[in-house]
Design an enzyme around this catalytic site. Structure first.
Site, PDB file in Angstrom:
ATOM      1  N   GLY A 302       0.797  -1.220   0.000  1.00 24.12           N
ATOM      2  CA  GLY A 302       0.000   0.000   0.000  1.00 24.12           C
ATOM      3  C   GLY A 302       0.827   1.265   0.000  1.00 24.12           C
ATOM      4  O   GLY A 302       1.922   1.326  -0.584  1.00 24.12           O
ATOM      5  N   SER A 303       0.350   2.277   0.684  1.00 24.44           N
ATOM      6  CA  SER A 303       0.951   3.605   0.606  1.00 24.44           C
ATOM      7  C   SER A 303       2.322   3.714   1.255  1.00 24.44           C
ATOM      8  O   SER A 303       2.988   4.745   1.108  1.00 24.44           O
ATOM      9  CB  SER A 303       0.005   4.637   1.234  1.00 24.44           C
ATOM     10  OG  SER A 303      -1.177   4.748   0.462  1.00 24.44           O
ATOM     11  N   THR A 304       2.766   2.683   1.990  1.00 25.40           N
ATOM     12  CA  THR A 304       4.147   2.732   2.474  1.00 25.40           C
ATOM     13  C   THR A 304       5.116   2.795   1.299  1.00 25.40           C
ATOM     14  O   THR A 304       6.212   3.334   1.421  1.00 25.40           O
ATOM     15  CB  THR A 304       4.477   1.500   3.341  1.00 25.40           C
ATOM     16  OG1 THR A 304       4.230   0.309   2.587  1.00 25.40           O
ATOM     17  CG2 THR A 304       3.635   1.483   4.609  1.00 25.40           C
ATOM     18  N   PHE A 305       4.695   2.266   0.129  1.00 30.12           N
ATOM     19  CA  PHE A 305       5.540   2.304  -1.067  1.00 30.12           C
ATOM     20  C   PHE A 305       5.712   3.727  -1.596  1.00 30.12           C
ATOM     21  O   PHE A 305       6.630   3.997  -2.365  1.00 30.12           O
ATOM     22  CB  PHE A 305       4.942   1.398  -2.155  1.00 30.12           C
ATOM     23  CG  PHE A 305       5.730   0.136  -2.380  1.00 30.12           C
ATOM     24  CD1 PHE A 305       6.211  -0.203  -3.627  1.00 30.12           C
ATOM     25  CD2 PHE A 305       5.989  -0.722  -1.316  1.00 30.12           C
ATOM     26  CE1 PHE A 305       6.928  -1.373  -3.833  1.00 30.12           C
ATOM     27  CE2 PHE A 305       6.696  -1.888  -1.505  1.00 30.12           C
ATOM     28  CZ  PHE A 305       7.178  -2.223  -2.761  1.00 30.12           C
ATOM     29  N   LYS A 306       4.826   4.627  -1.192  1.00 33.35           N
ATOM     30  CA  LYS A 306       4.969   6.013  -1.626  1.00 33.35           C
ATOM     31  C   LYS A 306       6.258   6.636  -1.100  1.00 33.35           C
ATOM     32  O   LYS A 306       6.803   7.561  -1.705  1.00 33.35           O
ATOM     33  CB  LYS A 306       3.751   6.834  -1.182  1.00 33.35           C
ATOM     34  CG  LYS A 306       2.469   6.449  -1.905  1.00 33.35           C
ATOM     35  CD  LYS A 306       1.248   7.159  -1.345  1.00 33.35           C
ATOM     36  CE  LYS A 306      -0.011   6.706  -2.078  1.00 33.35           C
ATOM     37  NZ  LYS A 306      -1.261   7.263  -1.515  1.00 33.35           N
TER      38      LYS A 306
END
Length: 580
Positions: A302-306
């Site tokens: 999820g958004s941790t990859f951002k």
């Protein structure tokens, strides 16, 4: 045979038999060899006597040696099974025992000495539970020299069987592995089988280093093996697992996990995944829901990859903290529409893209770098290759066979690539520790060793900018619920929709929170995950900011002092100044 009559004085004759196929020749016959001399015969007798004396001397010497050896040491000379071979203790970084050997008795039978199998089994049934009458009767009637009846019985059961006085029933001392912490670190320590051979986790790693080969040969060390020290802190490990059990119950999740990683050395200080199992009674260890999700499970993070997408854009030199991206309209590509969860519907700066977790802005940052550059960066961070650690249970990440623009867009905000949480924590450590990628380890490692093996993957400047963004997100963004007074931490939420029946579901989520502290000079990275959490009472959503972030808060608050991090309550720290 030649028979010859020999005359006797009384005129009678008897037949004499000689074991020769031909008549004896006189000494003067052609080809006759003279008899061995007396001296030669004596030499042969002396040599034979010398050989007998030497052989029996060796045997006698060994018997004396065995007689003078204590019982424990004498085990190494015998023909023993691998279940008698010792294993080294496993201790945590402070020397606390996490796994050790204990001696237990196992029950066996000698069918050739059993007088009445029926009577023997009936008597054993009276003191031992769950006896398979037919199976034991078959074994004791087999006529074999030795059969196992029950492995690892209690001292009380041993005393009760001894009191029966059954001929042909005996005990053998075996080695059993004992884990004082029970399930506290089960996925790290692993398991041994009934013969005390490692079959998972660090236990299997030890066998692969040579202990297993010695056991397979039936060899035992006459001296205790040196303990194997781990990087794990048993106290912190207990706190971590306790918080996971609490969160799993509070959020009615199907699973939860967390890891604390030393950002400067790569040492895993604590790691847990629940549901787990008790290695002292691992009857359910193979259940699929008891998988070690942190190392052996892969997920869309999820958004941790951002955080990785943002670091990539900044490190490319094509984007800086003042760069702006238009997030006023959704991105439409092929049959898909990319939108923001809580869109601001306007142009956003890089810090705003990060703290508002904008899918649109993040996708446009990835587009600046390009598809090939995007994949190369994630590979450089170790997110696309299988991670090798001391744990044998490691999953291989999954990525598209061919990266297209749509793949790059979705991967930029955490969909389309699956990786392990342990790899995610490793890559996050590189973002905040000055830019060095250090492979994680479950064994002690010094800062000097880590620096020697670390690979510079981003610049120190980019790392400083990422620390600023992490802190900003806790102060103003989705990470507010992770704030711990006095510990100056930073982090990034990640809420990923799970695939249900081939489609992403907006109501079934895999949440994560990626944190580092103290964020001005990070010592530790903390990553929490919670699988399919439900909203708590009074809330109508179950995003990562409402569950994974509070988990990090509780873990840091309880474990920081054990990790040697002291709180500082003052305001002299200033974040990197950025205008936007």
């Amino acid at each position: 045979m030649i028979c010859k009559q020999v005359p006797l004085k009384k005129g009678k004759a008897i037949k004499m038999r000689f074991p020769f196929s031909k008549p004896l020749r006189r000494s003067s016959d052609e080809g006759h060899k003279p008899a061995l001399s007396a001296a030669s015969s004596r030499n042969r007798v002396v040599i034979a006597m010398g050989c007998f004396i030497a052989v029996y001397g060796v045997i006698g010497g060994r018997l004396i040696q065995y007689g003078m050896t204590d019982l424990e040491q004498g085990r190494s000379y015998g023909s023993i099974n691998r279940n008698m071979a010792a294993r080294p203790d496993l201790v945590d970084r402070n020397g606390a025992i996490m796994a050790s050997d204990i001696r237990v008795a196992s029950l066996y039978g000698e069918p050739r000495r059993i007088i009445d199998p029926d009577e023997a089994v009936e008597a054993l049934t009276s003191v031992l539970p769950n006896v398979d009458y037919k199976e034991w009767h078959r074994k004791l009637s087999s006529g074999a020299g030795f059969v196992w009846l029950r492995r690892e019985i209690t001292p009380k059961q041993q005393a009760q069987v001894l009191a029966l006085g059954i001929p042909g029933i005996g005990f053998r001392n075996e080695t059993r592995r004992f884990y004082p912490g029970g399930p506290n670190a089960s996925h790290i320590l692993g398991l041994v089988d009934i013969d005390n051979a490692g079959i998972s986790g660090i236990e299997k790693f030890i066998d692969n280093q040579g202990i297993g080969a010695l056991q397979a040969l039936g060899l035992d060390a006459s001296e205790e093996l040196a303990p194997v020290r781990l990087s794990i802190d048993a106290g912190v490990q207990h706190i971590l697992r306790d918080e996971l059990m609490t969160a799993m119950d509070k959020y009615q999740a199907i699973a939860a996990g967390a890891i604390i990683l030393n950002a400067k050395t790569g040492e895993v200080v604590a790691m847990a995944s629940v549901p787990d199992y008790d290695p002292n009674n691992p009857f359910n260890a193979n259940d699929k829901d008891r998988l070690n999700r942190m190392a052996a499970g892969t997920y869309e993070m999820g958004s941790t990859f951002k955080a990785f997408t943002t670091a990539m854009a900044l490190d490319s030199g094509k984007v800086n903290l003042n760069s702006r991206f238009d997030a006023s309209k959704p991105i439409k590509i092929a049959r898909f529409t990319i939108n923001d969860f809580h869109g601001k519907k306007r142009v956003l700066t890089v810090p705003e893209v990060f703290i508002y977790s904008s899918n649109i802005g993040t996708a446009k940052m990835a587009d600046v770098v390009g598809i090939e550059g995007h994949r190369a960066f994630l590979k450089k961070l170790g997110l696309l290759d299988m991670l090798k650690t001391e744990l044998p249970e490691t999953a291989r990440p999954l990525e598209p066979k061919e990266w297209k623009k749509l793949n790059s867009i979705t991967i930029s905000f955490g969909h389309g690539v699956t990786t392990t949480p342990l790899q995610t924590a490793m890559a996050a450590a590189a973002l905040v520790n000055g830019g060095k990628l250090i492979k994680p380890t479950f064994l002690p490692r010094t800062k000097e060793e880590a620096d020697a093996m670390g690979e510079q993957v981003i610049s120190a400047k980019t790392s400083a900018e990422m620390r600023y963004l992490f802190r900003l997100n806790v102060e103003q963004g989705s990470g507010r619920n992770a704030e711990v007074d006095g510990f100056y931490m930073g982090g990034k939420t990640g809420t990923a929709e799970k695939v249900i029946n081939g489609k992403y579901s907006s109501n079934v989520r895999f949440n994560a929170f990626l944190a580092a502290f103290p964020i001005d000079d990070p010592e530790y990275v903390v990553l929490t995950i919670v699988d399919e959490p439900k909203p708590v009472e009074g809330q109508y959503s179950a995003t990562a900011g409402l569950n994974a972030a509070p988990m990090v808060q509780s873990i840091i608050r309880r474990s920081a002092s054990l990790l040697g991090i002291q709180p500082k309550f003052h305001n002299d720290r200033e974040a990197l100044q950025v205008s936007y």
